[in-house]
Write an enzyme that holds these catalytic residues in place. Structure first.
Site, short mmCIF file in Angstrom:
data_model
loop_
_atom_site.label_atom_id
_atom_site.label_comp_id
_atom_site.label_asym_id
_atom_site.label_seq_id
_atom_site.Cartn_x
_atom_site.Cartn_y
_atom_site.Cartn_z
CD GLU A 1 -2.83 -1.08 -0.13
OE1 GLU A 1 -3.19 0.00 -0.62
OE2 GLU A 1 -3.09 -2.18 -0.67
CG ASN B 1 -8.73 2.03 0.15
OD1 ASN B 1 -8.59 2.96 -0.63
ND2 ASN B 1 -8.63 0.77 -0.24
CD1 TRP C 1 -1.40 -0.34 -3.96
CD2 TRP C 1 -1.93 0.87 -5.77
NE1 TRP C 1 -1.97 -1.18 -4.89
CE2 TRP C 1 -2.31 -0.46 -6.01
CE3 TRP C 1 -2.16 1.82 -6.77
CZ2 TRP C 1 -2.90 -0.87 -7.20
CZ3 TRP C 1 -2.75 1.42 -7.96
CH2 TRP C 1 -3.12 0.08 -8.17
CD1 TRP D 1 -13.19 11.18 -14.18
CD2 TRP D 1 -11.70 12.09 -12.79
NE1 TRP D 1 -12.17 11.70 -14.94
CE2 TRP D 1 -11.23 12.25 -14.11
CE3 TRP D 1 -10.92 12.58 -11.75
CZ2 TRP D 1 -10.01 12.89 -14.43
CZ3 TRP D 1 -9.70 13.22 -12.05
CH2 TRP D 1 -9.28 13.37 -13.37
CD1 TRP E 1 -10.84 11.27 -6.10
CD2 TRP E 1 -12.73 10.46 -7.00
NE1 TRP E 1 -11.82 11.33 -5.14
CE2 TRP E 1 -12.99 10.84 -5.67
CE3 TRP E 1 -13.75 9.92 -7.76
CZ2 TRP E 1 -14.25 10.69 -5.08
CZ3 TRP E 1 -15.02 9.77 -7.18
CH2 TRP E 1 -15.25 10.15 -5.86
CD1 TRP F 1 -17.55 13.08 -18.13
CD2 TRP F 1 -18.25 11.58 -16.62
NE1 TRP F 1 -16.51 12.22 -17.89
CE2 TRP F 1 -16.91 11.29 -16.97
CE3 TRP F 1 -18.89 10.76 -15.69
CZ2 TRP F 1 -16.20 10.22 -16.42
CZ3 TRP F 1 -18.19 9.70 -15.15
CH2 TRP F 1 -16.87 9.43 -15.50
C1 LIG Z 1 -11.49 7.87 -4.45
C2 LIG Z 1 -10.26 7.77 -3.57
C3 LIG Z 1 -9.59 8.92 -3.16
C4 LIG Z 1 -8.44 8.83 -2.37
N1 LIG Z 1 -7.80 9.99 -1.97
C5 LIG Z 1 -6.67 9.91 -1.22
C6 LIG Z 1 -5.99 11.08 -0.79
O1 LIG Z 1 -6.36 12.21 -1.11
N2 LIG Z 1 -4.90 10.93 0.01
C7 LIG Z 1 -4.42 9.71 0.36
O2 LIG Z 1 -3.42 9.64 1.09
N3 LIG Z 1 -5.03 8.59 -0.07
C8 LIG Z 1 -6.13 8.64 -0.84
N4 LIG Z 1 -6.76 7.48 -1.24
C9 LIG Z 1 -6.09 6.18 -1.01
C10 LIG Z 1 -6.51 5.46 0.28
O3 LIG Z 1 -7.89 5.38 0.38
C11 LIG Z 1 -5.95 6.12 1.54
O4 LIG Z 1 -4.57 6.35 1.40
C12 LIG Z 1 -6.16 5.24 2.76
O5 LIG Z 1 -7.52 4.93 2.92
C13 LIG Z 1 -5.66 5.97 3.99
O6 LIG Z 1 -5.97 5.24 5.15
P1 LIG Z 1 -4.85 4.51 5.98
O7 LIG Z 1 -3.73 5.44 6.27
O8 LIG Z 1 -5.53 3.86 7.13
O9 LIG Z 1 -4.37 3.41 4.92
P2 LIG Z 1 -3.55 2.07 5.13
O10 LIG Z 1 -4.36 0.98 4.55
O11 LIG Z 1 -3.08 1.90 6.50
O12 LIG Z 1 -2.31 2.28 4.14
C14 LIG Z 1 -1.07 2.83 4.57
C15 LIG Z 1 -0.68 4.01 3.71
O13 LIG Z 1 -0.50 3.59 2.35
C16 LIG Z 1 -0.91 4.63 1.47
N5 LIG Z 1 -2.02 4.14 0.64
C17 LIG Z 1 -2.92 3.19 0.97
N6 LIG Z 1 -3.76 2.95 -0.08
C18 LIG Z 1 -3.37 3.79 -1.06
C19 LIG Z 1 -3.83 4.03 -2.39
N7 LIG Z 1 -4.85 3.34 -2.94
N8 LIG Z 1 -3.22 4.98 -3.14
C20 LIG Z 1 -2.16 5.67 -2.64
N9 LIG Z 1 -1.68 5.48 -1.39
C21 LIG Z 1 -2.27 4.56 -0.61
C22 LIG Z 1 -1.40 5.79 2.33
O14 LIG Z 1 -0.35 6.72 2.48
C23 LIG Z 1 -1.74 5.10 3.64
O15 LIG Z 1 -1.65 5.95 4.76
C24 LIG Z 1 -7.93 7.55 -2.01
C25 LIG Z 1 -8.61 6.41 -2.43
C26 LIG Z 1 -9.76 6.51 -3.19
C27 LIG Z 1 -10.46 5.24 -3.62
#
Ligand SMILES: Cc1cc2nc3c(=O)[nH]c(=O)nc-3n(C[C@H](O)[C@H](O)[C@H](O)COP(=O)(O)OP(=O)(O)OC[C@H]3O[C@@H](n4cnc5c(N)ncnc54)[C@H](O)[C@@H]3O)c2cc1C
Length: 474
Positions: free
Chosen positions: A272, A338, A275, A356, A379, A303
């Site tokens: 993650e 997420n 990602w 989006w 997005w 759209w």
């Molecule tokens: C529509 C949408 C919009 C999003 N907008 C953002 C945003 O503005 N900022 C943001 O940080 N994340 C975003 N995310 C990705 C993800 O949802 C969040 O990073 C995550 O939910 C943060 O929670 P956590 O720290 O508990 O994640 P954890 O599951 O604990 O993951 C650890 C870290 O990995 C990174 N990470 C995890 N998933 C993703 C992902 N899919 N893409 C990129 N990095 C990821 C984050 O830095 C996160 O803190 C988005 C996802 C979606 C579907």
């Protein structure tokens, strides 16, 4: 008073594993400063929730620096020359950021200041690998996550180990003007942020505490638990990572050293973080990621425009409880799980067929972790027009998603308390409950909870038909 080395804090609001601060400290006295750059950021200026977080994060950083953080508002291109002239500084350090406006501004600024005799050094601190490091064998950037991460990142040299807090930090005492944190007016005057900040500890100490708690508890069930929004299996580190209160290398090595790649939960968590790297690489190579679909075919997507539907989605009043719970979680806490981000995103772009970019903009304003790269890339992924995206024809069904990921409705009931007495069988779709069940739960649809604003099945078919027009036009 001897001239200080300037250390410009941006998205690295921490003392540990901060290469810019460490390098400045090695040169002697340090002058740490922050600039609120709304004007230069333009349309990418921080949203309301981010500003609240920033206020508290800067407050924590200032305390950690013994009240020696200097703050300014305005253009870095105006403020830096003044600061250099007033202090006689000959050296400036910053950690790199990757928003397109910052990259071009930073490189111009660096050239100008260097031409005037200043030593300007930028450092890597915000990512594990620079966006330009993981490249395919032919030298082009990856477009698919798995090879980007498994080959491009994991087979590249390992990220540097985190640096300690510089010892014997000597801070500049002279007067350099600037303003106060309060004068930045980052907090709203209406008090809506009081509830928002409950449950979060902004700043470096809070970030490290969050990581420790996650490594002790959440990570042990991360692989499966990360899909269940009512469980605390995820780290909630995202705002701390966005503001740089903790470095990705600190998170990476803390998990890796304790569990290793062979631990499935740890492996998924590290991926993650991968990602996050992928999103930043996508942004680096696609400066218009926030506004333009990567798959240009989507420029012709039909759209809809529908302010009432957009507003219902934003307010969590769509009549689909898992969507509404997610949107209310976002508004009330500055965060959304997420799995639910994916569900509400799919609902907006597929069931409502709204652009989006509308979702991206709302998240930008409401999320504590609003991040240019992660938000835009995610997005685009949801809309099916991004790199390695979920295919457009995969439409999340908000009813079955609720059944699968919130079977007893714990999450839904937290944010939609009006549904608290509804039996689990109907919690994902109150409109399917027989009248006597609704009556028993004290719910009148349209009064206590909305009727669904669209039919999930029909709107899915409409979305697929709209998508088919793209294939025809290709
Ligand atoms: C529509 C949408 C919009 C999003 N907008 C953002 C945003 O503005 N900022 C943001 O940080 N994340 C975003 N995310 C990705 C993800 O949802 C969040 O990073 C995550 O939910 C943060 O929670 P956590 O720290 O508990 O994640 P954890 O599951 O604990 O993951 C650890 C870290 O990995 C990174 N990470 C995890 N998933 C993703 C992902 N899919 N893409 C990129 N990095 C990821 C984050 O830095 C996160 O803190 C988005 C996802 C979606 C579907």
């Amino acid at each position: 008073m001897s001239a200080p080395s300037l250390c410009w804090f941006r998205q690295d609001l921490r003392l540990s594993d901060n290469p810019a601060l460490t390098a400045a400290a090695q040169e002697g006295t340090v002058l740490p400063f922050y600039i609120l750059e709304d004007e230069e950021a333009g349309t990418e200026a921080m949203g309301a929730a981010s500003r609240v977080w920033l206020h508290h994060s800067l407050t924590a950083l200032n305390q950690a620096l013994g009240n020696h953080l200097r703050v300014f508002v305005g253009k870095a291109t105006d403020i830096l020359p003044q600061l250099i002239a007033e202090t006689g500084a000959t050296s400036l350090h910053w950690n790199r950021c990757y928003e397109p406006w910052r990259i071009s501004r930073d490189s111009q600024l660096k050239d100008t200041l260097q031409a005037q005799g200043l030593t300007v050094t930028s450092h890597k601190a915000t990512l594990l690998w620079e966006p330009w490091e993981p490249l395919k064998a032919d030298g082009t950037p990856y477009k698919v996550f798995t090879p980007f991460y498994r080959r491009g990142c994991l087979q590249a040299p390992a990220p540097a180990r985190p640096l300690p807090v510089p010892s014997d930090l000597s801070l500049y005492q002279g007067d350099v003007g600037g303003t106060t944190l309060e004068a930045l007016s980052l907090l709203p005057t209406t008090g809506w942020d009081t509830n928002l900040i409950a449950g979060w500890q902004m700043g470096e100490a809070g970030a490290h505490q969050r990581l420790e708690t996650f490594l002790d508890e959440g990570i042990l069930s991360y692989q499966d638990g990360r899909n269940i929004p009512s469980q605390s299996s995820v780290s909630r580190l995202s705002p701390h990572l966005h503001f740089g209160e903790i470095s990705p290398a600190t998170c990476w090595y803390a998990a890796l050293d304790r569990f290793g790649f062979e631990d499935k939960n740890c492996d998924v968590f590290l991926s993650e973080l991968g990602w996050r790297e992928f999103s930043h690489a996508l942004l680096y190579y696609n400066g218009t990621l926030k506004t333009e679909p990567l798959n240009q075919k989507f420029n012709a997507f039909p759209w809809r425009t529908d302010d009432a539907h957009l507003s219902a989605w934003q307010k969590g009043m769509t009549g689909y409880p898992i969507v509404d719970a997610g949107m209310r979680e976002l508004y009330q806490t500055g965060y959304m799980h997420n799995r639910v981000r994916m569900i509400v995103g799919s609902f907006l772009v597929k069931n409502l067929r709204l652009p989006w970019q509308e979702g991206e903009a709302w998240f930008w304003d409401c999320l504590f972790d609003a991040d240019h790269a992660n938000n835009a890339a995610s997005w685009q992924w949801i809309a099916g027009c991004g790199a390695d995206a979920a295919p457009y024809f995969r439409v999340f069904n908000p009813i079955t998603q609720a059944e699968k990921f919130d079977p007893d409705g714990t999450y839904i009931k937290t944010y939609c308390p009006e549904l608290r007495d509804l039996p689990a069988k109907y919690i994902g779709a109150p409109f399917l409950a027989p009248p006597f069940i609704l009556q028993g739960a004290g719910i009148t649809l349209g009064r206590d909870y909305p009727h669904p604003i669209v039919d999930a099945k029909q709107s899915r078919l409409d979305a697929l038909a709209a998508f088919a027009t793209l294939k025809e036009s290709a």
